[in-house]
Design an enzyme around this catalytic site. Structure first.
Site, mmCIF file in Angstrom:
data_model
loop_
_atom_site.group_PDB
_atom_site.id
_atom_site.type_symbol
_atom_site.label_atom_id
_atom_site.label_comp_id
_atom_site.label_asym_id
_atom_site.label_seq_id
_atom_site.Cartn_x
_atom_site.Cartn_y
_atom_site.Cartn_z
ATOM 1 C CB THR A 140 -0.868 -0.124 1.316
ATOM 2 O OG1 THR A 140 -1.909 -1.193 1.264
ATOM 3 C CG2 THR A 140 -1.792 1.271 1.371
ATOM 4 C CD GLU B 219 -2.703 -3.842 8.917
ATOM 5 O OE1 GLU B 219 -2.737 -4.032 10.013
ATOM 6 O OE2 GLU B 219 -2.470 -2.820 8.295
ATOM 7 C CB THR C 62 -6.402 -13.997 5.339
ATOM 8 O OG1 THR C 62 -5.576 -15.298 6.194
ATOM 9 C CG2 THR C 62 -5.441 -13.688 4.350
HETATM 10 C C1 LIG Z 1 -5.117 -3.948 -1.342
HETATM 11 C C2 LIG Z 1 -4.328 -4.836 -0.561
HETATM 12 C C3 LIG Z 1 -3.254 -4.077 0.303
HETATM 13 C C4 LIG Z 1 -2.233 -4.737 1.004
HETATM 14 N N1 LIG Z 1 -1.398 -3.851 1.679
HETATM 15 C C5 LIG Z 1 -0.376 -4.433 2.278
HETATM 16 C C6 LIG Z 1 1.017 -3.667 2.671
HETATM 17 O O1 LIG Z 1 0.960 -2.515 2.593
HETATM 18 N N2 LIG Z 1 1.834 -4.140 3.309
HETATM 19 C C7 LIG Z 1 2.029 -5.748 3.189
HETATM 20 O O2 LIG Z 1 3.107 -6.250 3.697
HETATM 21 N N3 LIG Z 1 0.926 -6.441 2.681
HETATM 22 C C8 LIG Z 1 -0.017 -5.893 2.090
HETATM 23 N N4 LIG Z 1 -1.067 -6.676 1.456
HETATM 24 C C9 LIG Z 1 -0.805 -8.188 1.873
HETATM 25 C C10 LIG Z 1 -1.827 -8.876 2.532
HETATM 26 O O3 LIG Z 1 -1.325 -8.893 3.673
HETATM 27 C C11 LIG Z 1 -1.750 -10.410 2.026
HETATM 28 O O4 LIG Z 1 -2.341 -10.166 0.798
HETATM 29 C C12 LIG Z 1 -2.173 -11.120 3.298
HETATM 30 O O5 LIG Z 1 -1.421 -11.256 4.226
HETATM 31 C C13 LIG Z 1 -2.418 -12.664 2.590
HETATM 32 O O6 LIG Z 1 -1.180 -13.124 1.741
HETATM 33 P P1 LIG Z 1 -1.166 -13.832 0.289
HETATM 34 O O7 LIG Z 1 -2.000 -13.001 -0.506
HETATM 35 O O8 LIG Z 1 0.062 -13.989 0.094
HETATM 36 O O9 LIG Z 1 -2.239 -14.937 0.670
HETATM 37 P P2 LIG Z 1 -1.755 -16.476 0.877
HETATM 38 O O10 LIG Z 1 -0.697 -16.349 2.007
HETATM 39 O O11 LIG Z 1 -0.959 -17.269 -0.172
HETATM 40 O O12 LIG Z 1 -3.176 -17.089 1.332
HETATM 41 C C14 LIG Z 1 -3.878 -17.721 0.681
HETATM 42 C C15 LIG Z 1 -5.214 -18.300 1.049
HETATM 43 O O13 LIG Z 1 -4.825 -19.482 2.101
HETATM 44 C C16 LIG Z 1 -5.161 -19.063 3.144
HETATM 45 N N5 LIG Z 1 -4.095 -19.709 4.227
HETATM 46 C C17 LIG Z 1 -2.782 -19.412 4.334
HETATM 47 N N6 LIG Z 1 -2.038 -19.951 5.229
HETATM 48 C C18 LIG Z 1 -3.282 -20.724 6.183
HETATM 49 C C19 LIG Z 1 -3.278 -21.451 7.351
HETATM 50 N N7 LIG Z 1 -2.042 -21.734 7.818
HETATM 51 N N8 LIG Z 1 -4.377 -22.029 7.561
HETATM 52 C C20 LIG Z 1 -5.546 -21.734 7.138
HETATM 53 N N9 LIG Z 1 -5.673 -20.976 5.847
HETATM 54 C C21 LIG Z 1 -4.313 -20.268 5.409
HETATM 55 C C22 LIG Z 1 -5.305 -17.424 3.368
HETATM 56 O O14 LIG Z 1 -6.212 -17.347 4.465
HETATM 57 C C23 LIG Z 1 -6.056 -17.470 2.017
HETATM 58 O O15 LIG Z 1 -7.197 -17.627 2.126
HETATM 59 C C24 LIG Z 1 -2.125 -6.096 0.997
HETATM 60 C C25 LIG Z 1 -2.933 -6.823 0.118
HETATM 61 C C26 LIG Z 1 -4.073 -6.148 -0.458
HETATM 62 C C27 LIG Z 1 -4.998 -6.956 -1.203
#
Ligand SMILES: Cc1cc2nc3c(=O)[nH]c(=O)nc-3n(C[C@H](O)[C@H](O)[C@H](O)COP(=O)(O)OP(=O)(O)OC[C@H]3O[C@@H](n4cnc5c(N)ncnc54)[C@H](O)[C@@H]3O)c2cc1C
Length: 380
Positions: free
Chosen positions: A160, A364, A366
């Site tokens: 962000t 922050e 999921t």
């Molecule tokens: C609009 C937006 C703004 C953002 N801003 C920032 C930012 O400023 N800084 C930053 O660092 N990040 C930021 N993010 C990233 C955000 O924090 C991540 O998208 C989020 O932490 C999930 O990581 P991922 O997308 O890699 O999903 P993944 O980690 O690949 O997860 C995919 C799915 O698997 C599930 N999952 C994963 N592990 C487990 C588990 N152990 N048990 C059950 N389910 C699980 C997740 O809940 C999700 O449903 C942003 C994301 C968006 C969309």
């Protein structure tokens, strides 16, 4: 608009909420539709909030903050979110981005805080990577020591503010595998080798720029390390505890706005010769929505009060983020339903509210990760 009864700790807090409401009505509400349509980041609006003192609310006065309890800061955030979620999220992310320096930074790094908290310098928090969001301890962006510099290589995702930020908290690996190999470096935008990529095309929050950032042998002086070498993961997680409360407050504000809009529409709209709010099917739906918003607000502020009293609040912050953001998704979806066909078109704000709510369940940590935090605390 329905009235929200609030118990605030001081007269100063009352004044701050009044100021936030005035600014939200004057500076945010008239601009939101236009900026969202053009996917333009409202940098000047953020600066205005900074000049009004709303960017440093929970930080010490000696660094330009307002030394307010977190419960007051969160209610200001809620008001901003009820007018323009992307701006409230920007304030929340910026507040999160100031946390490492304010809490763990050396005196020379803290000297930057007045400019950060005044809104002249905008922050970004670079934790997630293309290969790992939820499993942050596995991050692979690396910083090797070379003389008086760290040299950073790797890639961050979903950042962000990306190209709009002036400083980046870069969580990177300075040691071996696992959480203790991670450090936090404070990098300036414009550092050669730090290259924000094209902004993502997002479902909602379109005025909030989000992009990958490439780090290609970017040099950051060693005195830009925040806290000790190897302390980065602990810093990141502590910051997120507080940040999650910010996201919960954003969810409460968004849901309150959806509720207010739906109530206004249901009072006006007539079918079968009467206002649709008089049909029990809709009246009860609105009653459930109102109850959920109040419950989420109470849970969020209860966690904030623990933080304000220096008590452990990590699990309660996870509960608040989980409950408030799931609630916002439900309430904004129900608001669309209450408007019928009108809810599905962009002329009415509830369409935007529903698109925006989704991201709050993802950022922050999921909501699956929040459940993990909560269930681990139960298992201990
Ligand atoms: C609009 C937006 C703004 C953002 N801003 C920032 C930012 O400023 N800084 C930053 O660092 N990040 C930021 N993010 C990233 C955000 O924090 C991540 O998208 C989020 O932490 C999930 O990581 P991922 O997308 O890699 O999903 P993944 O980690 O690949 O997860 C995919 C799915 O698997 C599930 N999952 C994963 N592990 C487990 C588990 N152990 N048990 C059950 N389910 C699980 C997740 O809940 C999700 O449903 C942003 C994301 C968006 C969309």
């Amino acid at each position: 608009m329905t009235t929200v009864e609030r118990i605030l700790p001081t007269d100063e807090a009352h004044d701050l909420l009044a100021l936030a409401t005035e600014l939200a009505d004057r500076e945010l509400a008239p601009r939101v539709a236009d900026f969202e349509n053009r996917s333009e980041f409202p940098r000047e609006v953020i600066r205005t909030l900074g000049r009004a003192g709303l960017l440093g609310l929970p930080y010490p006065e000696e660094y330009g903050g307002a030394a307010q309890p977190y419960e007051v800061y969160l209610q200001v955030l809620e008001i901003l979110a009820s007018r323009w979620l992307a701006v409230a999220e920007a304030v929340s992310v910026h507040t999160l981005s100031c946390y490492p320096v304010a809490t763990f930074g050396s005196e020379s790094l803290r000297a930057m805080l007045p400019e950060m908290l005044g809104g002249d310098l905008l922050g970004a928090y670079c934790l997630s990577e293309p290969q790992g969001g939820s499993d942050a301890a596995a991050l692979t962006t690396r910083a090797r020591r070379d003389g008086d510099d760290f040299v950073i290589s790797g890639s961050k995702a979903w950042i962000t503010h990306a190209a709009s930020a002036d400083f980046y908290n870069v969580f990177c690996r300075t040691g071996g595998a696992g959480p203790t190999g991670i450090s936090c470096l404070l990098a300036d935008s414009g550092t050669p080798g730090i290259v924000p990529q094209t902004a993502e095309r997002t479902m909602g929050l379109r005025s909030s720029p989000v992009a990958q950032i490439a780090f290609d042998e970017a040099r950051v002086p060693v005195d830009r390390i925040v806290g000790d070498e190897g302390a980065g993961f602990r810093i990141a997680m502590t910051a997120l505890d507080a940040g999650r409360l910010g996201i919960a407050a954003c969810a409460v504000g968004l849901a309150q706005a959806a509720l207010d809009y739906a109530v206004g529409y249901a009072r006006e709209r007539e079918q079968f010769g009467r206002s649709i709010i008089d049909f029990q099917g809709l009246g009860f739906l609105l009653a459930d929505m109102a109850t959920q918003v109040s419950a989420a607000r109470a849970l969020t502020l209860a966690a904030a009060r623990l933080r304000d009293r220096g008590r452990p609040y990590s699990t309660e912050a996870a509960k608040a983020k989980l409950f408030a953001t799931d609630m916002a998704m439900r309430v904004t979806t129900d608001a669309v339903q209450i408007l019928g066909g009108a809810g599905y078109v962009a002329d009415h704000q509830v369409e935007r509210f529903m698109r925006e709510a989704k991201v709050l369940q993802i950022v922050e940590g999921t909501n699956q990760i929040q459940r993990m935090v909560i269930s681990r605390s139960l298992a201990r």
